[in-house]
Design a protein around this motif. Structure first.
Motif: not given
Length: 363
Positions: A87-92, A94-95, A122-127, A150-157
């Protein structure tokens, strides 16, 4: 159609380094590799020829393995180190992660994986959910994550793979020679058009069921008073020899066919090779240059679901993969499935290299 693939990748190795001198000479002498020696059999030629040079070595090509030495380390904290790094490397933040998939061998809690614990830390709000596919867990999680995006159900996993074998295999079990601890994490999301996943194929491994078992044992020194213990049946080595080539060929051919490519298009192969000779065997079985197949087994031994992403990370940092090139990923998980996946490699962000070991041959 949306192109999906790995956006960022990180790995972690614990601070302990266990070399072959950790085992005493008597133990080594009492556990030779004669049972692995076979008469020549043309059906398994590639496997036997690659294995033969290692039979005189009691460690079968394993030289070093990294292990957890901190008694307070947990499977969650081990996985967290790779997860926070990616996450730090990608500068992304948790939200920006709306899904987490974990695969662990073996989690601290009997019957409950690490996904919820990691997401909470990690305080991730998704599933968040766990994938149990034995040593093929990181591949199963990768393909599942790609499908969700790919199906549009998630944006980043976020996928987190953890191997904590030193806690699941007793010190007096000679099989410990071949295992190490590690973690890896990668972020799956949209990538440049034409890049990312191009095709995949899987084959169930029901024929391998019964080759190893999990028990629970009491352990007063363990915080939860109970831990998992791994036992392998003697047939496991024979099973690998008999099934490795057919499953490799079937899934790789299927993945290439779906991607409308041939093996000659592949620039690099990252697989969860369970032995020192599996890289050479795979190259020979596929008819490609052995330099194209990544082999980290001598320096890390086998880390189950972490091997494939660790080999992939190694290929990237060693510049053996460049953006735009075709790569093949392969995973083999006894009791579960074998899978191959073809990717056109995007510009993937990598985390910091694993820190050097600080404790050597701690026992």
């Amino acid at each position: 159609m949306l192109s999906v693939g790995i956006q960022a990748l990180a790995v972690h190795l614990p601070e302990g380094l266990r070399t072959n001198s950790w085992w005493n000479e008597e133990t080594i002498q009492n556990n030779d590799n004669n049972e692995l020696a076979y008469r020549h059999n043309s059906r398994y030629q590639f496997y036997d020829e690659a294995m033969a040079p290692y039979l005189a070595d009691p460690f079968l090509g394993s030289i070093e393995r990294r292990v957890v030495v901190d008694p307070n380390e947990s499977s969650v904290s081990l996985g967290m180190k790779a997860a926070t790094d990616v996450l730090q490397a990608a500068a992304i933040s948790a939200s920006e992660i709306d899904g987490l998939i974990a695969t662990t061998m073996f989690a601290d809690r009997v019957g409950i994986g690490d996904a919820g614990y990691l997401a909470n830390e990690l305080s991730i709000r998704g599933g968040a959910f766990n994938v149990e596919a034995t040593c093929a867990g990181s591949m199963a999680a990768l393909l599942t994550a790609c499908a969700l995006v790919k199906s549009g159900q998630k944006n980043r996993v976020l996928v987190v793979a953890t191997a904590f074998f030193s806690r699941a295999i007793d010190d007096d079990d000679i099989a410990l020679r071949f295992y190490g601890d590690a973690s890896a994490a990668f972020i799956v999301g949209p990538v440049e058009d034409g890049f990312g996943l191009l095709g995949s194929d899987s084959l169930h491994l029901g024929s391998t069921c019964g080759t190893w078992f999990l028990d629970t044992v009491e352990d007063k020194h363990f915080p939860l008073k109970q831990r998992i213990r791994v036992r392998a049946d003697a047939s496991v080595t024979h099973m690998l020899r008999k099934t490795s080539e057919s499953h490799l060929r079937y899934t790789v051919d299927g993945a290439l066919r779906k991607a409308e490519l041939t093996v000659d298009d592949v620039q690099c192969v990252a697989a969860n090779a369970p032995t020192a000779w599996h890289a050479e065997f795979s190259a020979n079985a596929l008819g490609i240059d052995k330099e194209k197949v990544i082999n980290t087994f001598p320096s890390t031994a086998y880390t189950g679901p972490v091997v494939m992403p660790f080999n992939l990370y190694t290929a990237v940092v060693q510049q053996r993969i460049k953006p735009g090139e075709i790569i093949m990923l392969y995973a083999y998980g006894a009791h579960s499935e074998a899978s191959a996946a073809v990717f056109r490699w995007p510009n993937v962000i990598t985390g910091t290299p694993p820190a050097p070991a600080s404790v050597i041959n701690h026992k």
